[in-house]
Design an enzyme around this catalytic site. Structure first.
Site, PDB file in Angstrom:
ATOM      1  N   LEU A  57       0.818  -1.220   0.000  1.00  0.00           N
ATOM      2  CA  LEU A  57       0.000   0.000   0.000  1.00  0.00           C
ATOM      3  C   LEU A  57       0.849   1.267   0.000  1.00  0.00           C
ATOM      4  O   LEU A  57       0.295   2.362  -0.124  1.00  0.00           O
ATOM      5  CB  LEU A  57      -0.961   0.005   1.188  1.00  0.00           C
ATOM      6  CG  LEU A  57      -2.030  -1.093   1.195  1.00  0.00           C
ATOM      7  CD1 LEU A  57      -2.925  -0.968   2.428  1.00  0.00           C
ATOM      8  CD2 LEU A  57      -2.888  -1.050  -0.077  1.00  0.00           C
ATOM      9  N   ARG A  58       2.179   1.109   0.183  1.00  0.00           N
ATOM     10  CA  ARG A  58       3.098   2.269   0.169  1.00  0.00           C
ATOM     11  C   ARG A  58       2.750   3.268   1.273  1.00  0.00           C
ATOM     12  O   ARG A  58       2.093   2.934   2.237  1.00  0.00           O
ATOM     13  CB  ARG A  58       3.090   2.970  -1.203  1.00  0.00           C
ATOM     14  CG  ARG A  58       3.275   2.043  -2.404  1.00  0.00           C
ATOM     15  CD  ARG A  58       4.498   1.185  -2.328  1.00  0.00           C
ATOM     16  NE  ARG A  58       4.789   0.543  -3.606  1.00  0.00           N
ATOM     17  CZ  ARG A  58       5.516  -0.563  -3.715  1.00  0.00           C
ATOM     18  NH1 ARG A  58       5.995  -1.171  -2.642  1.00  0.00           N
ATOM     19  NH2 ARG A  58       5.753  -1.073  -4.899  1.00  0.00           N
TER      20      ARG A  58
ATOM     21  N   ASN B  42       7.555  -3.300   3.503  1.00  0.00           N
ATOM     22  CA  ASN B  42       8.805  -2.852   2.858  1.00  0.00           C
ATOM     23  C   ASN B  42       8.766  -1.374   2.485  1.00  0.00           C
ATOM     24  O   ASN B  42       8.944  -0.995   1.336  1.00  0.00           O
ATOM     25  CB  ASN B  42       9.164  -3.739   1.653  1.00  0.00           C
ATOM     26  CG  ASN B  42       8.135  -3.689   0.533  1.00  0.00           C
ATOM     27  OD1 ASN B  42       6.949  -3.429   0.768  1.00  0.00           O
ATOM     28  ND2 ASN B  42       8.573  -3.936  -0.688  1.00  0.00           N
TER      29      ASN B  42
ATOM     30  N   HIS C 127       9.240 -14.197   0.987  1.00  0.00           N
ATOM     31  CA  HIS C 127       9.595 -13.929  -0.409  1.00  0.00           C
ATOM     32  C   HIS C 127      10.625 -14.994  -0.765  1.00  0.00           C
ATOM     33  O   HIS C 127      11.786 -14.904  -0.352  1.00  0.00           O
ATOM     34  CB  HIS C 127      10.164 -12.512  -0.582  1.00  0.00           C
ATOM     35  CG  HIS C 127      10.482 -12.186  -2.008  1.00  0.00           C
ATOM     36  ND1 HIS C 127       9.754 -11.295  -2.765  1.00  0.00           N
ATOM     37  CD2 HIS C 127      11.420 -12.687  -2.851  1.00  0.00           C
ATOM     38  CE1 HIS C 127      10.239 -11.241  -3.992  1.00  0.00           C
ATOM     39  NE2 HIS C 127      11.265 -12.081  -4.077  1.00  0.00           N
TER      40      HIS C 127
ATOM     41  N   LEU D  88       8.695  -9.162  -9.268  1.00  0.00           N
ATOM     42  CA  LEU D  88       9.502 -10.214  -8.669  1.00  0.00           C
ATOM     43  C   LEU D  88       8.651 -11.009  -7.690  1.00  0.00           C
ATOM     44  O   LEU D  88       7.909 -10.396  -6.930  1.00  0.00           O
ATOM     45  CB  LEU D  88      10.707  -9.612  -7.946  1.00  0.00           C
ATOM     46  CG  LEU D  88      11.822  -9.103  -8.867  1.00  0.00           C
ATOM     47  CD1 LEU D  88      12.860  -8.323  -8.078  1.00  0.00           C
ATOM     48  CD2 LEU D  88      12.478 -10.260  -9.628  1.00  0.00           C
TER      49      LEU D  88
ATOM     50  N   ASP E 256      -0.391  -9.174  -4.433  1.00  0.00           N
ATOM     51  CA  ASP E 256       0.934  -8.552  -4.577  1.00  0.00           C
ATOM     52  C   ASP E 256       0.862  -7.295  -5.441  1.00  0.00           C
ATOM     53  O   ASP E 256       1.805  -6.984  -6.169  1.00  0.00           O
ATOM     54  CB  ASP E 256       1.967  -9.536  -5.144  1.00  0.00           C
ATOM     55  CG  ASP E 256       3.396  -9.060  -4.879  1.00  0.00           C
ATOM     56  OD1 ASP E 256       3.584  -8.182  -4.022  1.00  0.00           O
ATOM     57  OD2 ASP E 256       4.321  -9.563  -5.547  1.00  0.00           O
TER      58      ASP E 256
ATOM     59  N   HIS F  78       4.249   1.554  -8.548  1.00  0.00           N
ATOM     60  CA  HIS F  78       5.432   2.423  -8.603  1.00  0.00           C
ATOM     61  C   HIS F  78       5.075   3.602  -9.492  1.00  0.00           C
ATOM     62  O   HIS F  78       4.245   3.476 -10.396  1.00  0.00           O
ATOM     63  CB  HIS F  78       6.624   1.692  -9.229  1.00  0.00           C
ATOM     64  CG  HIS F  78       7.207   0.614  -8.363  1.00  0.00           C
ATOM     65  ND1 HIS F  78       8.067   0.880  -7.319  1.00  0.00           N
ATOM     66  CD2 HIS F  78       7.049  -0.730  -8.385  1.00  0.00           C
ATOM     67  CE1 HIS F  78       8.416  -0.254  -6.741  1.00  0.00           C
ATOM     68  NE2 HIS F  78       7.812  -1.253  -7.360  1.00  0.00           N
TER      69      HIS F  78
ATOM     70  N   ALA G 124      10.560  -3.349  -9.937  1.00  0.00           N
ATOM     71  CA  ALA G 124       9.690  -4.526 -10.031  1.00  0.00           C
ATOM     72  C   ALA G 124       8.367  -4.232  -9.353  1.00  0.00           C
ATOM     73  O   ALA G 124       8.345  -3.699  -8.247  1.00  0.00           O
ATOM     74  CB  ALA G 124      10.365  -5.706  -9.350  1.00  0.00           C
TER      75      ALA G 124
HETATM   76  O1  DOR Z   1       7.401  -7.063  -7.899  1.00  0.00           O
HETATM   77  C1  DOR Z   1       7.530  -6.848  -6.711  1.00  0.00           C
HETATM   78  N1  DOR Z   1       7.298  -5.636  -6.184  1.00  0.00           N
HETATM   79  N2  DOR Z   1       7.929  -7.841  -5.924  1.00  0.00           N
HETATM   80  C2  DOR Z   1       8.226  -7.645  -4.645  1.00  0.00           C
HETATM   81  O2  DOR Z   1       8.606  -8.582  -3.999  1.00  0.00           O
HETATM   82  C3  DOR Z   1       8.177  -6.292  -4.040  1.00  0.00           C
HETATM   83  C4  DOR Z   1       7.258  -5.447  -4.787  1.00  0.00           C
HETATM   84  C5  DOR Z   1       7.396  -3.982  -4.444  1.00  0.00           C
HETATM   85  O3  DOR Z   1       7.429  -3.641  -3.265  1.00  0.00           O
HETATM   86  O4  DOR Z   1       7.453  -3.180  -5.374  1.00  0.00           O
HETATM   87 ZN    ZN Z   2       4.959  -8.364  -2.507  1.00  0.00          ZN
END
Ligand code: DOR
Ligand code: ZN
Length: 356
Positions: free
Chosen positions: A20-21, A45, A140, A223, A251, A255, A267
């Site tokens: 969700l950033r 993350n 992961h 990824l 997932d 971005h 990714a």
């Molecule tokens: O494609 C991905 N984007 N894989 C991940 O494991 C992290 C994610 C991201 O946070 O952008």
């Molecule tokens: Zn993820």
């Protein structure tokens, strides 16, 4: 073949893996998830990552402020495991109901994984504590060894790390996140009852050719990276099998355009706006629409030991055109241009309404 229904009324789903950033991006994307999913396992993350219960509680408040309260959306928070994470912090956060699970990123495996775990031996006390208190570990599952081909990193992770880890911690609940290979499907299907896996819409929809269709396609890059067609077929079989250890996790990973369309593009596939519709398309194609509800709304809560949602969501069989670009943003903020997964495609199902 049974006739395709015109509508589907299913228990409201949850998203067991989403990004969700924060900040303006959070305010742009969180409403898309909250509109459809009642709960979501929120990835930690961020920069800096969510490593304390206090940080997770504060992040949860920012998420709740970004969504319409009438949705009843419930973010389920996760802790980001580092080499130095204290088991006591995980235990405290779990006991307080702040942490639902903890996420293992092998160091440098993906976006914002720099602070991840460099050697599983470093987190043995944390894993022992989690096993004891019943706190799920979300993985992961990719090795980061540069000698290993990027398309083999999941398969190698299973033999080098996941299998030994499950043997060492036989009571630990583990979710093998966003699986992408036939090997992962077989491993999970044959694994202990403490093991489950999430499957994304994009890994059900695309194979690795999608990244190179007529040129380099950053919007198909995520990824773990999409694999060969045989793997996609195996994933579709698993998702639609009715086997409870495979369940929904989008997932969705937005971005900015600059970050995607760059010489070193990030990714992540942003699928939140039409994820459920995308899964419905796959289940219909596989002749398994009657199993969508269990995959989307029952197997996840069962694994996590949480109640199922009681309200329903209705899908109708009416074409949905996925826009080429979406401009999303909080009130009064400059909109974030985001390319949704399956941009420009027409999906057969759309969400009609929610009933209580
Ligand atoms: O494609 C991905 N984007 N894989 C991940 O494991 C992290 C994610 C991201 O946070 O952008
Ligand atoms: Zn993820």
């Amino acid at each position: 073949m049974a006739a395709i229904p015109r509508q589907l009324l299913i228990r409201r789903p949850d998203d067991w893996h989403v990004h969700l950033r924060d900040g303006a991006m959070l305010r742009a994307v969180a409403p898309e998830t909250a509109r459809v999913f009642r709960r979501a396992i929120v990835m930690p993350n961020l920069l800096p990552p969510i490593t304390t219960a206090a940080a997770a509680a504060a992040y949860r408040e920012r998420i709740l402020a970004a969504v319409d309260a009438s949705t009843g959306f419930e973010p389920l928070m996760t802790a980001y495991l580092t080499d130095t994470i204290a088991a006591a912090e995980l235990e405290r956060g779990f006991a307080e109901g702040v942490f639902t699970a903890a996420k293992l990123y092998p160091a440098r495996a993906t976006t914002n994984a720099e602070a991840g775990v460099s050697d599983l031996a470093h987190i043995t006390p944390a894993l022992e504590a989690m096993e004891r208190i019943g706190m799920p570990l979300l993985i992961h599952g990719e090795v980061t060894d540069p000698e290993v081909d990027v398309f083999d990193r999941e398969e190698v992770f299973i033999e080098r790390h996941l299998d030994p880890l499950l043997r060492r911690h036989q009571g630990l609940k583990v979710v093998f996140e966003h699986i992408t290979t036939a090997e992962a499907v077989a491993f999970v299907a044959a694994g202990p009852p403490t093991l489950a896996a999430t499957i994304t819409p994009h890994h059900l929809q695309i194979n690795r050719n999608a990244m190179f269709r007529g040129g380099l396609r950053p919007d198909a890059y995520c990824l773990p990276v999409a694999k060969r067609e045989l793997h996609r077929i195996a994933l579709r079989g698993a998702a639609t099998s009715g086997e409870p250890r495979f369940f929904l996790g989008t997932d969705s990973a937005p971005h900015s355009r600059q970050a995607k369309e760059s010489a070193c593009g990030c990714a992540g596939i942003f699928n939140a706006p039409h994820a459920l519709e995308s899964y419905a398309q796959v289940f219909e194609q596989e002749g398994a629409l009657e199993r969508l509800e269990a995959f989307a709304s029952e197997f996840g809560p069962r694994f996590y030991g949480l109640p199922r949602n009681e309200d329903r969501i209705e899908l109708v069989r009416q074409p949905l055109e996925v826009p080429l670009m979406m401009e999303l943003g909080g009130a009064g903020e400059s909109p974030q241009p985001l390319v949704p997964f399956q941009a420009g495609e027409t999906l057969p199902w759309q969400i009609k309404s929610a009933t209580d």
